[in-house]
Structures are given as C-alpha cells and as structure tokens.
Design an enzyme around this catalytic site. Structure first.
Site, PDB file in Angstrom:
ATOM      1  N   GLY A 120       0.805  -1.215   0.000  1.00  0.00           N
ATOM      2  CA  GLY A 120       0.000   0.000   0.000  1.00  0.00           C
ATOM      3  C   GLY A 120       0.840   1.267   0.000  1.00  0.00           C
ATOM      4  N   GLY A 145       5.589   3.932  -8.856  1.00  0.00           N
ATOM      5  CA  GLY A 145       6.329   2.670  -8.980  1.00  0.00           C
ATOM      6  C   GLY A 145       5.373   1.483  -8.957  1.00  0.00           C
ATOM      7  N   HIS A 146       4.478   1.475  -7.962  1.00  0.00           N
ATOM      8  CA  HIS A 146       3.477   0.406  -7.889  1.00  0.00           C
ATOM      9  C   HIS A 146       2.578   0.438  -9.131  1.00  0.00           C
ATOM     10  CE1 HIS A 146       4.023   1.346  -3.436  1.00  0.00           C
ATOM     11  NE2 HIS A 146       4.298   0.066  -3.471  1.00  0.00           N
ATOM     12  N   GLN A 186      14.872  -8.978  -3.461  1.00  0.00           N
ATOM     13  CA  GLN A 186      13.548  -9.589  -3.323  1.00  0.00           C
ATOM     14  C   GLN A 186      13.177 -10.330  -4.609  1.00  0.00           C
ATOM     15  OE1 GLN A 186      10.082  -7.735  -1.256  1.00  0.00           O
ATOM     16  NE2 GLN A 186       9.433  -7.223  -3.313  1.00  0.00           N
ATOM     17  N   LEU A 231       0.454   3.655  -2.167  1.00  0.00           N
ATOM     18  CA  LEU A 231       0.842   3.439  -3.564  1.00  0.00           C
ATOM     19  C   LEU A 231       1.380   4.702  -4.231  1.00  0.00           C
ATOM     20  CD1 LEU A 231      -2.170   1.197  -4.627  1.00  0.00           C
ATOM     21  CD2 LEU A 231       0.085   0.490  -3.790  1.00  0.00           C
ATOM     22  N   VAL A 236      10.993   2.884 -11.023  1.00  0.00           N
ATOM     23  CA  VAL A 236      10.446   4.200 -11.402  1.00  0.00           C
ATOM     24  C   VAL A 236      11.030   5.236 -10.446  1.00  0.00           C
ATOM     25  CG1 VAL A 236       8.341   5.575 -11.643  1.00  0.00           C
ATOM     26  CG2 VAL A 236       8.331   3.155 -12.281  1.00  0.00           C
ATOM     27  N   GLN A 285      12.116  -3.979  -9.868  1.00  0.00           N
ATOM     28  CA  GLN A 285      13.575  -4.119  -9.780  1.00  0.00           C
ATOM     29  C   GLN A 285      14.148  -3.279  -8.640  1.00  0.00           C
ATOM     30  OE1 GLN A 285      15.677  -6.069 -11.214  1.00  0.00           O
ATOM     31  NE2 GLN A 285      17.567  -5.057 -10.546  1.00  0.00           N
TER      32      GLN A 285
HETATM   33  P1  AMP Z   1       6.059  -2.497  -1.563  1.00  0.00           P
HETATM   34  O1  AMP Z   1       4.690  -1.924  -1.435  1.00  0.00           O
HETATM   35  O2  AMP Z   1       7.159  -1.576  -1.176  1.00  0.00           O
HETATM   36  O3  AMP Z   1       6.174  -3.872  -0.941  1.00  0.00           O
HETATM   37  O4  AMP Z   1       6.281  -2.732  -3.125  1.00  0.00           O
HETATM   38  C1  AMP Z   1       5.381  -3.511  -3.884  1.00  0.00           C
HETATM   39  C2  AMP Z   1       5.997  -3.763  -5.237  1.00  0.00           C
HETATM   40  O5  AMP Z   1       6.239  -2.527  -5.902  1.00  0.00           O
HETATM   41  C3  AMP Z   1       7.366  -4.481  -5.136  1.00  0.00           C
HETATM   42  O6  AMP Z   1       7.457  -5.439  -6.173  1.00  0.00           O
HETATM   43  C4  AMP Z   1       8.331  -3.342  -5.327  1.00  0.00           C
HETATM   44  O7  AMP Z   1       9.576  -3.766  -5.858  1.00  0.00           O
HETATM   45  C5  AMP Z   1       7.586  -2.484  -6.326  1.00  0.00           C
HETATM   46  N1  AMP Z   1       8.101  -1.118  -6.284  1.00  0.00           N
HETATM   47  C6  AMP Z   1       8.262  -0.323  -5.197  1.00  0.00           C
HETATM   48  N2  AMP Z   1       8.836   0.845  -5.547  1.00  0.00           N
HETATM   49  C7  AMP Z   1       9.053   0.784  -6.884  1.00  0.00           C
HETATM   50  C8  AMP Z   1       9.630   1.672  -7.832  1.00  0.00           C
HETATM   51  N3  AMP Z   1      10.100   2.868  -7.485  1.00  0.00           N
HETATM   52  N4  AMP Z   1       9.699   1.263  -9.125  1.00  0.00           N
HETATM   53  C9  AMP Z   1       9.221   0.039  -9.489  1.00  0.00           C
HETATM   54  N5  AMP Z   1       8.673  -0.832  -8.650  1.00  0.00           N
HETATM   55  C10 AMP Z   1       8.582  -0.473  -7.363  1.00  0.00           C
END
Ligand code: AMP
Length: 284
Positions: free
Chosen positions: A31, A36-37, A153, A33, A176, A148
């Site tokens: 969440g 990137g998400h 992870q 969001l 992103v 990425q």
């Molecule tokens: P999180 O909510 O931080 O667990 O992230 C959920 C998904 O979004 C994971 O696969 C993260 O790697 C991806 N994510 C988080 N930040 C970015 C970003 N800046 N660019 C691309 N993917 C992202």
C-alpha cells in the site's frame, strides 16, 4: 472493483476465474501506492484479463516494530488510484486473517538471503518468502509483477517460485524514479522536502558508478568507492552498505565480467531507510 478481506472469498474468486479461463495478473504491495506500484499495475492491465492487487503491510517482514508502526497506510487513497487503473480486485486482509492462531509455517530461501537486506534486516526475507508463498497460493495468478527497485527480493522470489513449483510467471519491471532521480518508495512520504533533496545523492552515486563502468572501470571495489564518495558528499546520510553482487546469486563479486552485477545501496536519511540499485552492464 471489489475489495476482498477474507481469504475464503479470494480462493473462491480465483477458482471461478480459472474455470472461466481468464488470465490473472497479480501485483503484491504494502500500500501507500505511488507511480512505482502503478507501473506494475498498468503492465498487469496490459497483459491480463483480470488484475488483482494485494495491500498488506506484512508484520512478518519487519524486523523493527517501530518501522512497522510508522509504515504509511491509506486504503481509501490506494483504492481510488487502483480504481482509476481499472483494477478488478483488491485483496486487503487483516494480519490475523493471514497469521491465524497457531500459525507455524515459514519459508526460508537459503544462500541468496545472506547478503545485503538479508544480513541488515534479519528475518526480513523469511517474512517476504512466507507471505509471497501464501499470496501466490491463494491467488494462483498467471503472472505476478515485482519491481527491480527491490532487486534482492526479485532474486529471492524467482528462486522461491522455481523451487516450490509455482506456475505463476514472475515479471520484473524497471525502477520508477522521481525527476530528481530518487527511486520512488512509500517510505519517501516520511522525508521532508530537504531530505528528499539530500537523498538524491544515492541515485547520483549509482549513476556515477554506471558512468565509470561505461568508461571502462570493471573493478567491484572501485565502483563501490565511486558510489560511496558521491553519497558521502551529503554528511547527513548514513550508508548501511554499498555492495557489488552477482545479480542472480547475490554473492559478492570483485569484477564485472560476463554475468550481470547488481550494485546495491542501503542508506538512512533522518531515520528513514532507503534502498536503490543498478545493474551492470546497463540497459539489458
Ligand atoms: P512495496 O509496497 O514496497 O512492498 O512494493 C510492492 C511492489 O512494488 C514491489 O514489487 C516493489 O519492488 C515495487 N516497487 C516499489 N517501488 C518501486 C519503484 N520505485 N519502481 C518500481 N517498482 C517499485
């Protein structure tokens, strides 16, 4: 768009969609969001008939209670963004819906969790691997989308999916960034405007290493030093680690040769821990 809180309902929706031969794209998140998400959600929307997003701040992957407590949460705002992206289902269970009384099963991915985030945050990847296993098993998507930004992870989840025989294809999308270069992160919400500006030295350090590599430098120590020197220009930023590791095994490398090398950074800005990375050679 339906918001699902119960696992039984999620099982039943997934079963129906499989029976209808619908392809399902799944984006797991915690969440708060941001773009990137949403880049993952848009790719899922582009590829699949049905898009599911989970929003679950997973207590098992936080090694510090304070970090868990301070993690930003706003389901209403998240749901509005996801509705705009034409998401079909949000799975947002409470912690006790996942970790039921007597819960005793954890998934450990060995070896590639020994370095970087694995050594700095003991238990973190055990929590990640466990929740991803539960979610992949509940949702049984055709494709699951990861960023990425969390490179280790990605390596852990690819290993997990291969070892435990999940049919879900793991799709990885690029990091992103803000215009300033700062990698987008839910944790950035906790930074002041000044700190956000200061934190840009992290991506600048990685860019400097990429430039050095493109100019012929392949030594791991030299590339790491380039990153460190750039970040050190901002004394308020505390480096946790700068590492050069094989992009698949996460084992330290002393030189960029034929395998892809991940240069990964973790650093703390005013108590907020940020991570970022690049892969060398770039653009592959
Ligand atoms: P999180 O909510 O931080 O667990 O992230 C959920 C998904 O979004 C994971 O696969 C993260 O790697 C991806 N994510 C988080 N930040 C970015 C970003 N800046 N660019 C691309 N993917 C992202």
């Amino acid at each position: 768009m339906e918001i699902i809180n119960r696992r039984q309902r999620m099982f039943s929706v997934s079963r129906t969609l499989r029976r209808e031969n619908k392809t399902v794209g799944f984006v797991p998140t915690m969440g708060a969001l941001h773009e990137g998400h949403l880049s993952l959600v848009r790719e899922a929307r582009r590829r699949c008939d049905i898009v599911m997003v989970s929003i679950f701040v997973n207590p098992a992957q936080f090694n510090q209670k304070d970090d868990f407590d301070k993690y930003p949460r706003d389901l209403t705002a998240d749901a509005a963004l996801l509705a705009q992206c034409q998401v079909d289902y949000i799975f947002a269970p409470e912690a006790d819906e996942i970790y039921t009384p007597g819960f005793a099963t954890f998934v450990d991915v060995e070896g590639l969790t020994d370095t970087l985030e694995g050594s700095s945050r003991p238990g973190h990847f055990r929590g990640v691997a466990t929740i991803v296993t539960i979610l992949l098993n509940t949702i049984r998507a055709d494709q699951a989308f990861f960023g990425q930004k969390d490179a280790q992870q990605v390596a852990v989840i690819k290993r997990l999916a291969a070892d435990l025989g999940f049919e879900t294809e793991i799709v990885v999308m690029p990091t992103v960034r803000e215009e300033s270069g700062l990698a987008m992160s839910s944790r950035n919400e906790r930074l002041s405007a000044e700190d956000r500006e200061r934190a840009t030295v992290i991506s600048r350090g990685l860019k400097a290493a990429e430039h050095a590599f493109l100019a012929g430098e392949t030594g791991g120590e030299e590339l790491k030093r380039t990153v460190r020197e750039t970040i050190s220009a901002e004394p308020s930023i505390e480096i946790d680690y700068v590492e050069a590791v094989d992009n698949d095994t996460m084992v330290a490398v002393d030189r960029v040769r034929e395998n892809k090398v991940l240069i990964a950074v973790a650093a703390t800005v005013s108590g907020v821990r940020l991570i970022d990375n690049i892969v060398l050679p770039p653009g592959q």
